[in-house]
Design a protein around this motif. Structure first.
Motif, mmCIF file in Angstrom:
data_model
loop_
_atom_site.group_PDB
_atom_site.id
_atom_site.type_symbol
_atom_site.label_atom_id
_atom_site.label_comp_id
_atom_site.label_asym_id
_atom_site.label_seq_id
_atom_site.Cartn_x
_atom_site.Cartn_y
_atom_site.Cartn_z
ATOM 1 N N ALA A 1 -30.802 -61.550 82.688
ATOM 2 C CA ALA A 1 -29.918 -61.545 81.767
ATOM 3 C C ALA A 1 -28.747 -62.484 82.147
ATOM 4 C CB ALA A 1 -29.065 -59.955 81.914
ATOM 5 N N ALA A 2 -28.365 -62.776 83.626
ATOM 6 C CA ALA A 2 -27.246 -63.328 83.943
ATOM 7 C C ALA A 2 -27.503 -64.540 83.548
ATOM 8 C CB ALA A 2 -26.946 -63.147 85.454
ATOM 9 N N ARG A 3 -28.822 -64.866 83.677
ATOM 10 C CA ARG A 3 -29.299 -66.575 83.100
ATOM 11 C C ARG A 3 -28.970 -66.666 81.793
ATOM 12 N NH1 ARG A 3 -33.809 -70.281 85.254
ATOM 13 N NH2 ARG A 3 -34.147 -71.612 83.476
ATOM 14 N N ASP A 4 -29.188 -65.744 80.921
ATOM 15 C CA ASP A 4 -28.907 -65.980 79.663
ATOM 16 C C ASP A 4 -27.466 -65.913 79.310
ATOM 17 O OD1 ASP A 4 -31.580 -65.753 79.157
ATOM 18 O OD2 ASP A 4 -31.727 -63.281 78.790
ATOM 19 N N ILE A 5 -26.557 -64.986 79.905
ATOM 20 C CA ILE A 5 -25.257 -65.095 79.760
ATOM 21 C C ILE A 5 -24.747 -66.613 80.339
ATOM 22 C CG2 ILE A 5 -23.043 -64.233 80.323
ATOM 23 C CD1 ILE A 5 -24.581 -61.436 80.840
ATOM 24 N N GLN A 6 -25.098 -66.988 81.401
ATOM 25 C CA GLN A 6 -24.795 -68.288 81.791
ATOM 26 C C GLN A 6 -25.263 -69.460 80.776
ATOM 27 O OE1 GLN A 6 -26.708 -69.873 85.198
ATOM 28 N NE2 GLN A 6 -25.071 -71.158 85.598
ATOM 29 N N GLN A 7 -26.435 -69.334 80.515
ATOM 30 C CA GLN A 7 -26.857 -70.388 79.297
ATOM 31 C C GLN A 7 -26.000 -70.262 78.011
ATOM 32 O OE1 GLN A 7 -28.705 -72.732 79.814
ATOM 33 N NE2 GLN A 7 -29.188 -72.107 81.789
ATOM 34 N N GLY A 8 -25.471 -68.951 77.712
ATOM 35 C CA GLY A 8 -24.642 -68.871 76.506
ATOM 36 C C GLY A 8 -23.432 -69.384 76.703
ATOM 37 N N ILE A 9 -22.760 -69.435 77.978
ATOM 38 C CA ILE A 9 -21.529 -69.904 78.338
ATOM 39 C C ILE A 9 -21.516 -71.411 77.911
ATOM 40 C CG2 ILE A 9 -19.767 -70.405 80.198
ATOM 41 C CD1 ILE A 9 -20.363 -67.763 81.286
ATOM 42 N N LEU A 10 -22.658 -72.126 78.364
ATOM 43 C CA LEU A 10 -22.599 -73.504 78.023
ATOM 44 C C LEU A 10 -23.189 -73.799 76.698
ATOM 45 C CD1 LEU A 10 -24.352 -74.586 81.662
ATOM 46 C CD2 LEU A 10 -21.683 -74.382 80.717
ATOM 47 N N PRO A 11 -22.752 -74.858 76.215
ATOM 48 C CA PRO A 11 -23.244 -75.366 74.860
ATOM 49 C C PRO A 11 -24.813 -75.717 75.118
ATOM 50 C CG PRO A 11 -21.765 -77.104 75.879
ATOM 51 C CD PRO A 11 -21.848 -76.039 76.715
ATOM 52 N N PRO A 12 -25.433 -75.784 73.948
ATOM 53 C CA PRO A 12 -26.934 -76.209 74.244
ATOM 54 C C PRO A 12 -26.849 -77.610 74.350
ATOM 55 C CG PRO A 12 -26.553 -74.712 72.123
ATOM 56 C CD PRO A 12 -25.094 -74.923 72.561
ATOM 57 N N PRO A 13 -27.960 -78.063 74.929
ATOM 58 C CA PRO A 13 -27.902 -79.809 75.171
ATOM 59 C C PRO A 13 -27.642 -80.385 74.113
ATOM 60 C CG PRO A 13 -29.750 -78.298 76.416
ATOM 61 C CD PRO A 13 -29.146 -77.616 75.389
ATOM 62 N N ASP A 14 -28.169 -80.062 72.825
ATOM 63 C CA ASP A 14 -28.131 -81.036 71.962
ATOM 64 C C ASP A 14 -26.976 -80.659 70.719
ATOM 65 O OD1 ASP A 14 -29.877 -83.011 73.238
ATOM 66 O OD2 ASP A 14 -31.601 -81.836 72.334
ATOM 67 N N ALA A 15 -26.191 -79.567 71.248
ATOM 68 C CA ALA A 15 -25.158 -79.018 70.247
ATOM 69 C C ALA A 15 -24.029 -80.082 69.876
ATOM 70 C CB ALA A 15 -24.953 -77.635 70.567
ATOM 71 N N ALA A 16 -23.840 -81.156 70.219
ATOM 72 C CA ALA A 16 -22.785 -81.851 70.293
ATOM 73 C C ALA A 16 -22.340 -81.993 68.688
ATOM 74 C CB ALA A 16 -22.537 -83.185 70.976
ATOM 75 N N PRO A 17 -20.925 -81.882 68.399
ATOM 76 C CA PRO A 17 -20.622 -82.193 66.785
ATOM 77 C C PRO A 17 -21.187 -83.483 66.167
ATOM 78 C CG PRO A 17 -18.445 -81.772 68.417
ATOM 79 C CD PRO A 17 -19.588 -81.958 69.200
ATOM 80 N N GLU A 18 -21.809 -83.316 65.111
ATOM 81 C CA GLU A 18 -22.109 -84.805 64.416
ATOM 82 C C GLU A 18 -21.197 -85.563 64.217
ATOM 83 O OE1 GLU A 18 -25.140 -85.541 63.589
ATOM 84 O OE2 GLU A 18 -26.174 -83.443 64.155
ATOM 85 N N ASP A 19 -21.048 -86.929 64.888
ATOM 86 C CA ASP A 19 -20.051 -87.848 64.733
ATOM 87 C C ASP A 19 -20.997 -89.166 64.761
ATOM 88 O OD1 ASP A 19 -18.274 -89.695 65.051
ATOM 89 O OD2 ASP A 19 -16.971 -88.598 66.297
#
Length: 525
Positions: free
Chosen positions: A287-305
């Motif tokens: 659960a802590a791992r899921d929470i930690q991963q939730g704090i960080l953005p997904p690796p390819d979730a950068a805004p489209e630019d």
């Protein structure tokens, strides 16, 4: 010479000594040397042809002194000595006792026995090459005959007396005592085995019933469900059937089995409890791992630019780790890129990491530049840090339009800047803003600045990449990392981080991952 007929005959023309040398020239003064010359000559007509020793010595004035000494005839003495030796050897060999058909004999060159006993092996029954080898000085040990008639012999030769010493013994005389002893030992072994079998039958009759009881208990133990308290209690109550009152090995075995059963039941009970606790802890870590991963953005979730591309990668060494990365749009429209590495691992590092990410977002949301934000984060982390933890931190603000990257580096790994063309050399951002973040309050951090050209990408990473080790404890190293990045020119950021991780995994092979691996790549279009 005219007055001595003996010397005159000894030095007459044609007379030679025992070596075949002419004697007459030895009188000539011209041939006589300063040393005496000796010669042994047999003088005919002198007392039956008796041998004489002649000594020629130059006396000067052309004269030679000749001394003639009769040589004593030693033939009779030699024969007497030989007869004495033979008698002595006969006495010695006659005093020895040999097994039947075994012999030791002294033979002359004709094969006649001089002393000892001649057995079945005669001198001239041996091969010619054996006798030749012995006469050449070799002592021969070999076998003669076949089957039970095989004889071991040893043959030696005394050249001075022209004698042979022959010792022979039949194989059967050597093996017969051993065969007799073997038969006797086999008989004794058979009797002993019979006695042992009788004793074992008696003991097994006494032990069989208690052992059958133990066998039933062991069989029941193998099928027992230790998760059920009733079955365990029934098993422990049935221990009264065991032969615990016996004082022999069976009684000790029964006592040990009873103790093992009770200890096994107790240990399994504790194991069930610890397994349940471990499963709860593992669930909490997941659960802590899921929470930690939730704090960080997904690796390819950068805004489209269309002006830039950003991708990240995180592989913790444990369920949760201390590495962090983040990217988001700052209030002024620039792209914020953050990467860091907490000093510890596991849950404490994960908590420190989550607090650091939150403080970075808050500081940049206030409109602070990178150096001001790092100074504020350092003071907040150092104000309440009983564990003395710290983080190496890189905060950057990237303008995709101009390619300007303003950043502050708090003792983090120096990023790489890789051009899209091979003509543009690979470079590193070696300027550092200040020390570690969170260790000491009121530290100053200076702003830094660089520009990314068209097609260039900036590669940020933690020391889990450069310090990855293989089985030889060799580190991946920043030089090897630079070589890998140089081969990835022109690729998109997601492929860059993927290829770098594959290179690290290929270098590490089966050696376990010792640290968190985090990478972030931003590329200007």
């Amino acid at each position: 010479l005219a007055d001595d007929p003996l010397i005159r005959r000894a030095t007459a023309e044609g007379v030679t000594d025992f070596k075949g040398r002419p004697v007459r020239p030895m009188l000539a003064s011209g041939s006589a040397s300063s040393d005496a010359v000796l010669a042994v000559v047999r003088v005919n007509g002198a007392r039956g042809g008796r041998p004489y020793l002649l000594c020629f010595k130059p006396a000067g004035n052309g004269l030679t002194t000749v001394l003639a000494v009769p040589v004593t005839d030693t033939e009779s003495g030699r024969k007497k000595l030989e007869a004495q030796v033979i008698r002595s050897m006969k006495d010695r060999l006659g005093a020895l006792k040999f097994p039947s058909a075994t012999s030791v004999a002294i033979l002359d060159s004709g094969g006649n026995v001089l002393a000892g006993k001649k057995g079945g092996q005669g001198l001239y029954s041996l091969p010619q090459d054996v006798r030749e080898r012995v006469r050449n000085g070799e002592t021969v040990e070999d076998r003669a005959g076949e089957g039970r008639d095989t004889v071991l012999f040893r043959l030696a030769y005394f050249k001075a007396l022209d004698w042979y010493v022959l010792a022979s013994a039949p194989i059967r005389s050597i093996t017969k005592p051993a065969e007799t002893l073997t038969r006797r030992l086999l008989l004794y072994a058979a009797l002993l085995l019979f006695l042992i079998l009788c004793v074992m039958l008696i003991l097994s009759a006494q032990l069989s019933e208690p052992l059958r009881v133990l066998t039933r208990k062991i069989t029941a133990l193998s099928s027992l469900d230790f998760s059920r308290e009733k079955e365990i209690s029934a098993m422990l109550d049935a221990a009264e059937e065991l032969p615990l009152d016996r004082e022999d090995e069976v009684g000790r075995l029964a006592f040990a089995f009873d103790g093992m059963t009770r200890a096994l039941a107790d240990n399994i009970h504790k194991l069930v409890e610890s397994t349940a606790a471990s499963q709860r802890m593992q669930g909490e870590l997941n659960a802590a791992r899921d929470i930690q991963q939730g704090i960080l953005p997904p690796p390819d979730a950068a805004p489209e630019d269309p002006r830039c591309r950003i991708s990240a990668f995180l592989s913790p060494a444990k369920e949760v780790g201390g590495d962090l990365y983040d990217f988001f749009a700052a209030p002024d429209g620039r792209q914020a890129i953050i990467i860091g590495d907490v000093s510890d691992k596991g849950v404490p590092a994960a908590l420190f990491m989550s607090m650091t990410v939150t403080l970075v977002r808050c500081a940049l949301a206030q409109g602070l530049d990178c150096a001001q934000a790092m100074r504020q984060i350092n003071n907040l982390l150092a104000a309440n840090n009983p564990s003395c933890m710290f983080v190496t931190l890189f905060i950057g603000l990237f303008d995709p339009e101009t390619g300007v990257l303003e950043y502050a580096n708090g003792a983090h790994c120096q990023p790489f800047v890789v051009g899209g063309s091979r003509s543009v050399p690979l470079r590193r951002l070696e300027e550092t803003s200040g020390p570690l973040v969170g260790a000491m309050p009121d530290m100053e951090y200076k702003p830094c600045r660089t520009t990314l050209g068209r097609g260039e990408y900036c590669f940020l990473y933690t020391d889990g990449v450069s310090e990855a080790m293989n089985s030889s404890l060799e580190m991946f190293g920043e030089e090897r990392l630079g070589q890998v990045l140089a081969e990835l020119r022109g690729l998109e950021p997601d492929k860059v981080v993927k290829k770098v991780f594959e290179a690290v995994e290929g270098f590490r092979e089966e050696y376990p991952q010792s640290d968190d691996i985090t990478m972030l790549c931003v590329r200007r279009a």
